[in-house]
Structures are given as structure tokens and as C-alpha cells.
Write an enzyme that holds these catalytic residues in place. Structure first.
Site, PDB file in Angstrom:
ATOM      1  N   ASP A 166       0.892  -1.034   0.073  1.00  0.00           N
ATOM      2  CA  ASP A 166       0.060   0.049  -0.145  1.00  0.00           C
ATOM      3  C   ASP A 166       0.853   1.112   0.014  1.00  0.00           C
ATOM      4  OD1 ASP A 166      -1.669   2.268   0.887  1.00  0.00           O
ATOM      5  OD2 ASP A 166      -3.139   0.520   1.319  1.00  0.00           O
ATOM      6  N   ILE A 167       0.562   2.083  -1.017  1.00  0.00           N
ATOM      7  CA  ILE A 167       1.558   3.297  -1.017  1.00  0.00           C
ATOM      8  C   ILE A 167       1.140   4.427   0.220  1.00  0.00           C
ATOM      9  CG2 ILE A 167       2.625   3.433  -3.440  1.00  0.00           C
ATOM     10  CD1 ILE A 167       0.357   5.575  -3.757  1.00  0.00           C
ATOM     11  N   GLN A 186     -14.362   2.753   1.668  1.00  0.00           N
ATOM     12  CA  GLN A 186     -13.804   2.219   0.362  1.00  0.00           C
ATOM     13  C   GLN A 186     -13.649   3.277  -0.649  1.00  0.00           C
ATOM     14  OE1 GLN A 186     -15.931  -0.665  -1.824  1.00  0.00           O
ATOM     15  NE2 GLN A 186     -14.055  -1.283  -3.377  1.00  0.00           N
ATOM     16  N   HIS A 225     -10.344  -5.446  -2.653  1.00  0.00           N
ATOM     17  CA  HIS A 225      -8.992  -5.667  -2.103  1.00  0.00           C
ATOM     18  C   HIS A 225      -9.232  -6.014  -0.484  1.00  0.00           C
ATOM     19  CE1 HIS A 225      -9.931  -1.128  -1.950  1.00  0.00           C
ATOM     20  NE2 HIS A 225      -9.255  -1.163  -0.856  1.00  0.00           N
ATOM     21  N   HIS A 256      -6.815  -5.447   2.850  1.00  0.00           N
ATOM     22  CA  HIS A 256      -5.806  -4.879   3.833  1.00  0.00           C
ATOM     23  C   HIS A 256      -5.289  -5.948   4.709  1.00  0.00           C
ATOM     24  CE1 HIS A 256      -6.704  -0.619   2.514  1.00  0.00           C
ATOM     25  NE2 HIS A 256      -7.936  -1.061   2.627  1.00  0.00           N
TER      26      HIS A 256
HETATM   27  P1  AMP Z   1      -9.850   1.502   0.997  1.00  0.00           P
HETATM   28  O1  AMP Z   1     -10.097   2.480   1.501  1.00  0.00           O
HETATM   29  O2  AMP Z   1     -10.056   0.249   1.309  1.00  0.00           O
HETATM   30  O3  AMP Z   1     -10.447   1.548  -0.509  1.00  0.00           O
HETATM   31  O4  AMP Z   1      -8.192   1.269   0.545  1.00  0.00           O
HETATM   32  C1  AMP Z   1      -7.626   1.731  -0.755  1.00  0.00           C
HETATM   33  C2  AMP Z   1      -6.038   1.685  -0.366  1.00  0.00           C
HETATM   34  O5  AMP Z   1      -5.384   1.919  -1.527  1.00  0.00           O
HETATM   35  C3  AMP Z   1      -5.653   2.833   0.565  1.00  0.00           C
HETATM   36  O6  AMP Z   1      -4.917   2.082   1.770  1.00  0.00           O
HETATM   37  C4  AMP Z   1      -4.471   3.521  -0.377  1.00  0.00           C
HETATM   38  O7  AMP Z   1      -3.569   3.843   0.568  1.00  0.00           O
HETATM   39  C5  AMP Z   1      -4.105   2.569  -1.196  1.00  0.00           C
HETATM   40  N1  AMP Z   1      -3.658   2.815  -2.613  1.00  0.00           N
HETATM   41  C6  AMP Z   1      -4.204   3.883  -3.402  1.00  0.00           C
HETATM   42  N2  AMP Z   1      -3.710   4.007  -4.683  1.00  0.00           N
HETATM   43  C7  AMP Z   1      -2.495   3.188  -4.470  1.00  0.00           C
HETATM   44  C8  AMP Z   1      -1.503   2.889  -5.295  1.00  0.00           C
HETATM   45  N3  AMP Z   1      -1.360   3.333  -6.409  1.00  0.00           N
HETATM   46  N4  AMP Z   1      -0.639   1.798  -4.977  1.00  0.00           N
HETATM   47  C9  AMP Z   1      -0.816   1.216  -3.966  1.00  0.00           C
HETATM   48  N5  AMP Z   1      -1.863   1.296  -3.163  1.00  0.00           N
HETATM   49  C10 AMP Z   1      -2.651   2.510  -3.274  1.00  0.00           C
END
Ligand code: AMP
Length: 139
Positions: free
Chosen positions: A33-34, A96, A102, A104
């Protein structure tokens, strides 16, 4: 809402956007996760067009669960967290923000408070070093 093929995780799966890979098999992809809530925060996604749990077929639900367990075990060995949160959000009201299913995997360290979710992009070197440490511990 219909699945949007341009969501960021779909772009990652197509190789159109960079990511820090941890593990990949026929049905799943795990990567860092970035904007990690803690060091080692990893995401597991299906290679399937599904926005949420309701759209994901049972075969992919199982595949994501299997990869999640494998990667969580590697995180446990590599980073020695005191706990691990495994969670998954469905819909904007649940928090979300990326509309490709996805899971976590968020390691918890008793000595370090968790950061606020999604507020700071981690530097690439730190993410890559953590990814390397986890990959070494995959079974
Ligand atoms: P959610 O809130 O469950 O939809 O989580 C989305 C997750 O994606 C968050 O923890 C972000 O930090 C992560 N995220 C968003 N863009 C990227 C990316 N390009 N690469 C990796 N993680 C990402």
C-alpha cells in the site's frame, strides 16, 4: 455502480501503473500500500473485475483468502508485528476509496501508534525495502 476498468488497481494489474509486488499467482496479486497505515501494510487483489465482495465470485474470494494468509504469515516472520489487522471495505460509506476489491493486511506494532489511513505517500525506497524483507519470508 458498474466496475470502472480505469480504477487504479486495474491499472496496476495491467502494468500501466507501478507497484511494489509481494506475491502473484493465477488469480491474485499482492503489493505494498503506497500510503501505509503501518510499515508492511499490504494489499491483496483478485485478477478479476469486481468492485466489492458482492461482485466477487466464490473462487476468487477463496483465492484472495489463501494469498492473504500466505502474505500475512510472511509479514509476521519478516517484520515481527505484535498483531495483524486483516480487513476489507465495501462501499464509500464503509470507507472504500478504490473500487476494485482488495484485502488490507495491516501489521500492528505495540510500540508504534498506527498512522491515519491514507494521508501520506511513503517513499519508494522504504516501500521497496519492506517488500524485499516480506518476499524473503514467503513460504
Ligand atoms: P480502501 O479505502 O479500502 O479503498 O483502500 C484503498 C487503499 O489503496 C488505501 O490504503 C490507499 O493507500 C491504497 N492505494 C491507493 N492508490 C494506491 C496505489 N497506486 N498503489 C498502492 N496502494 C494504493
Amino acid at each position: 455502480m458498474a466496475y470502472n476498468k480505469d480504477n487504479v488497481f486495474a491499472q496496476i494489474l495491467r502494468g500501466e501503473m507501478p507497484s511494489h509486488p509481494i506475491f502473484e499467482d493465477e488469480k491474485t496479486y499482492a503489493f505494498m500500500d503506497i500510503m501505509p497505515a503501518s510499515s508492511g501494510h499490504t494489499l491483496v487483489i483478485p485478477k478479476s473485475e469486481a468492485e466489492n465482495i458482492f461482485e466477487l465470485s466464490p473462487g476468487y474470494v477463496g483465492a484472495v483468502a489463501k494469498t492473504t494468509k500466505l502474505v500475512a504469515a510472511a509479514i509476521k516472520k519478516a517484520l515481527r508485528p505484535s498483531g495483524i489487522i486483516i480487513t476489507q471495505l465495501n462501499g464509500p460509506d464503509a470507507g472504500q476509496t478504490v473500487f476494485h476489491y482488495h484485502m488490507h493486511i495491516i501489521p500492528v506494532y505495540s510500540e508504534k501508534p498506527m498512522k491515519v489511513h491514507m494521508n501520506k505517500t511513503e517513499n519508494k525506497e522504504a516501500l521497496e525495502l519492506t517488500a524485499i524483507a516480506i518476499k524473503k519470508r514467503l513460504g
